[in-house]
Write an enzyme that holds these catalytic residues in place. Structure first.
Site, PDB file in Angstrom:
ATOM      1  N   ASN A 104      43.130  42.747  41.177  1.00 31.09           N
ATOM      2  CA  ASN A 104      42.289  42.421  42.320  1.00 31.09           C
ATOM      3  C   ASN A 104      42.208  43.518  43.380  1.00 31.09           C
ATOM      4  O   ASN A 104      41.166  43.701  43.988  1.00 31.09           O
ATOM      5  CB  ASN A 104      42.774  41.142  42.997  1.00 31.09           C
ATOM      6  CG  ASN A 104      41.886  40.750  44.160  1.00 31.09           C
ATOM      7  OD1 ASN A 104      40.710  40.462  43.965  1.00 31.09           O
ATOM      8  ND2 ASN A 104      42.420  40.808  45.371  1.00 31.09           N
ATOM      9  N   ASP A 231      47.182  37.944  37.597  1.00 24.22           N
ATOM     10  CA  ASP A 231      47.383  37.578  38.995  1.00 24.22           C
ATOM     11  C   ASP A 231      46.058  37.295  39.708  1.00 24.22           C
ATOM     12  O   ASP A 231      45.068  37.971  39.472  1.00 24.22           O
ATOM     13  CB  ASP A 231      48.091  38.750  39.701  1.00 24.22           C
ATOM     14  CG  ASP A 231      48.402  38.442  41.147  1.00 24.22           C
ATOM     15  OD1 ASP A 231      49.177  37.503  41.387  1.00 24.22           O
ATOM     16  OD2 ASP A 231      47.866  39.140  42.039  1.00 24.22           O
ATOM     17  N   GLU A 260      46.736  32.983  36.967  1.00 25.16           N
ATOM     18  CA  GLU A 260      47.144  32.291  38.190  1.00 25.16           C
ATOM     19  C   GLU A 260      45.902  32.005  39.025  1.00 25.16           C
ATOM     20  O   GLU A 260      45.362  32.894  39.674  1.00 25.16           O
ATOM     21  CB  GLU A 260      48.118  33.152  39.004  1.00 25.16           C
ATOM     22  CG  GLU A 260      48.532  32.493  40.311  1.00 25.16           C
ATOM     23  CD  GLU A 260      48.470  33.399  41.524  1.00 25.16           C
ATOM     24  OE1 GLU A 260      48.992  33.005  42.565  1.00 25.16           O
ATOM     25  OE2 GLU A 260      47.892  34.509  41.451  1.00 25.16           O
TER      26      GLU A 260
HETATM   27 CA    CA Z   1      38.522  40.532  44.630  1.00 20.23          CA
END
Ligand code: CA
Length: 488
Positions: A104, A231, A260
């Protein structure tokens, strides 16, 4: 076939001494003996916090504790050589290794850039609260300490969608980079929850798609892992994540993947599974919160509805069940730690039911010394019960608000298998449950040692199984219960 039991192989407050990979290697045989056959290891790459980083503040994903970056060669957990050695030892002991993958964001950039941005409202990222202006953003990642080894890829503002810190004005905000938009296919919390922290990857960028695949391929070749724990998937383009997993499976088609997705609402999880074409499992977050409610409602939680609105209830083949994790433990942002009295009940539920793959939290198994939290005493026994006896057809008796249970009939492959589990968040009592005619006339004993007397199953396969107030009892064939009095 033996039941699968996953362990989350870390908690947040492990000592920052670089010994964790060595510790896991030393524990490999003991964990396998305890019934663990799958382990999720923490992020192994260098974080912005260097040797103190738990790993989610990702700096350099090619630095597995090999380069002098962010204050040390090693990570919080040890060196690259120690990491690879631990992975081999775990695998040689029959434990599949899942690696934690954070796609991310990036943190701890090597330099800043002037970037044109629009500021958005934190509680609704679709609403702009400024016109275009320039900020000084930490977006240049050159990795001078690695000097191009394994990959020459350097990150800059063009690879990110936004950030939350203006170094020039020294203030926080939700800053979306000019020409970028938050990815529409992410969670809808805060209007759009693409942005979580750090420099947010622009997963529409062809360069980002290419680089994350190149890295994943390198990581697979280097570590030879058995799967991934992804994640923060609610903050990453759902399509991007699905396609990344598919790309990784080109090399290893049977990669196990669990995501997750931190959401209490079942429909958000099932929607994610639909978009991902059911190519992965998700942690059953709603079930965790049902445990928390049950544990904190003074006996007034409706246990008959424990599995309503959970992934385990709706999509058991794609559910990874858990009681707590590194985010829910005390001191963390999502802290929602299950009180000690309820832990054995929750673990009996996730370990002994047929549905879902249970994940045992390191902090529950070994304790959390940082917070003076003791291990869950009954946990090793419950894990062993899962490994040996939790087999066969399941019958659910979640038909009462405060006293519920389930049985497993056992099967021919596992000697003395079959169990009756009864639990309550309120007063003690007993539950009449069917365990199958295989058990007709047989005596069963409480393996957790709450009752000295045995229960005899009737000729038609039913028994009355007692439980004490606020607890769980696990009844097994008398012969099977013997080992439960041993220490291991
Ligand atoms: Ca993002």
């Amino acid at each position: 076939m033996t039941n699968q039991t996953m362990m989350q192989g870390f908690e947040w407050y492990l000592p920052e001494n670089g010994l964790h990979w060595k510790r896991l290697e030393a524990q490999a045989a003991a964990l396998r003996n305890a019934g663990v056959n799958m382990i999720w290891l923490p992020p192994a790459y260098k974080g912005a916090g260097g040797p103190a980083s738990v790993g989610y503040d990702v700096y350099d994903m090619y630095d597995l504790g090999e380069f002098d970056q962010k204050g040390a060669v090693r990570t919080k957990y040890g060196t690259k050589a120690e990491y690879l050695s631990a992975v081999r030892a775990l695998q040689q002991n029959g434990i599949a290794v899942l690696c934690d993958v954070v796609l991310n964001h990036r943190m701890g950039a090597d330099g800043t850039e002037q970037v044109t941005v629009t500021e958005g409202l934190s509680s609704n990222r679709n609403q702009d609260i400024s016109g275009k202006r320039q900020i000084t953003a930490w977006t240049k990642f050159n990795f001078p300490g690695r000097a191009g080894k394994y990959s020459g890829f350097c990150w800059n503002a063009s690879h990110f969608s936004g950030t939350d810190w203006d170094e020039g004005a020294r203030r926080n905000g939700i800053f979306r980079f000019d020409g970028k938009c938050w990815n529409r296919e992410t969670d809808a919390e805060n209007g759009n929850y693409d942005y979580l922290m750090g420099a947010d990857l622009d997963t529409d960028s062809p360069a980002v798609i290419r680089e994350t695949r190149d890295w994943g391929s390198w990581y697979q070749d280097t570590v030879q892992m058995d799967g991934f724990r992804m994640d923060a998937v609610k903050h990453i383009s759902f399509d991007f994540c699905r396609d990344w997993i598919a790309a990784m499976r080109e090399k290893k088609p049977d990669l196990f993947v669990v995501g997750e997705y931190w959401g209490k609402e079942l429909h958000t999880l099932t929607h994610y599974l639909d978009v991902a074409r059911h190519s992965l499992s998700l942690f059953d977050v709603p079930l965790h919160f049902h445990f928390l409610q049950a544990a904190t409602s003074n006996g007034n939680f409706d246990l008959a509805r424990l599995f309503d609105g959970t992934l385990t209830g709706a999509a058991p083949a794609h559910s990874v069940t858990f009681v707590d994790n590194h985010d829910t433990q005390p001191g963390q942002a999502l802290s929602s730690f299950i009180p000690a009295w309820f832990k054995p009940i929750a673990y009996a539920i996730i370990l002994l039911r047929d549905a879902g793959i249970p994940c045992v939290f390191y902090g529950d198994y070994y304790g959390i010394p940082h917070d003076g939290i003791a291990p869950v005493a009954q946990l090793p026994k419950l894990m062993k019960l899962r490994e040996r006896y939790a087999y066969g057809t399941e019958h659910l008796f979640f038909d009462d608000g405060s006293l519920v249970g389930f049985t497993r009939e056992g099967d021919a492959e596992h000697p003395d298998s079959g169990i009756a589990v009864v639990l309550t968040d309120s007063c003690g009592g007993s539950k009449r449950m069917y365990i199958g005619e295989r058990f007709a006339g047989r005596r069963m004993a409480d393996t957790l040692g709450n009752f000295p007397a045995t229960v005899t199953v009737s000729a038609d396969g039913w028994g009355d199984f007692p439980v004490k107030g606020g607890s769980v009892s696990v009844w097994a064939a008398e012969a099977a219960s013997e080992f439960c009095y041993l220490n291991f």
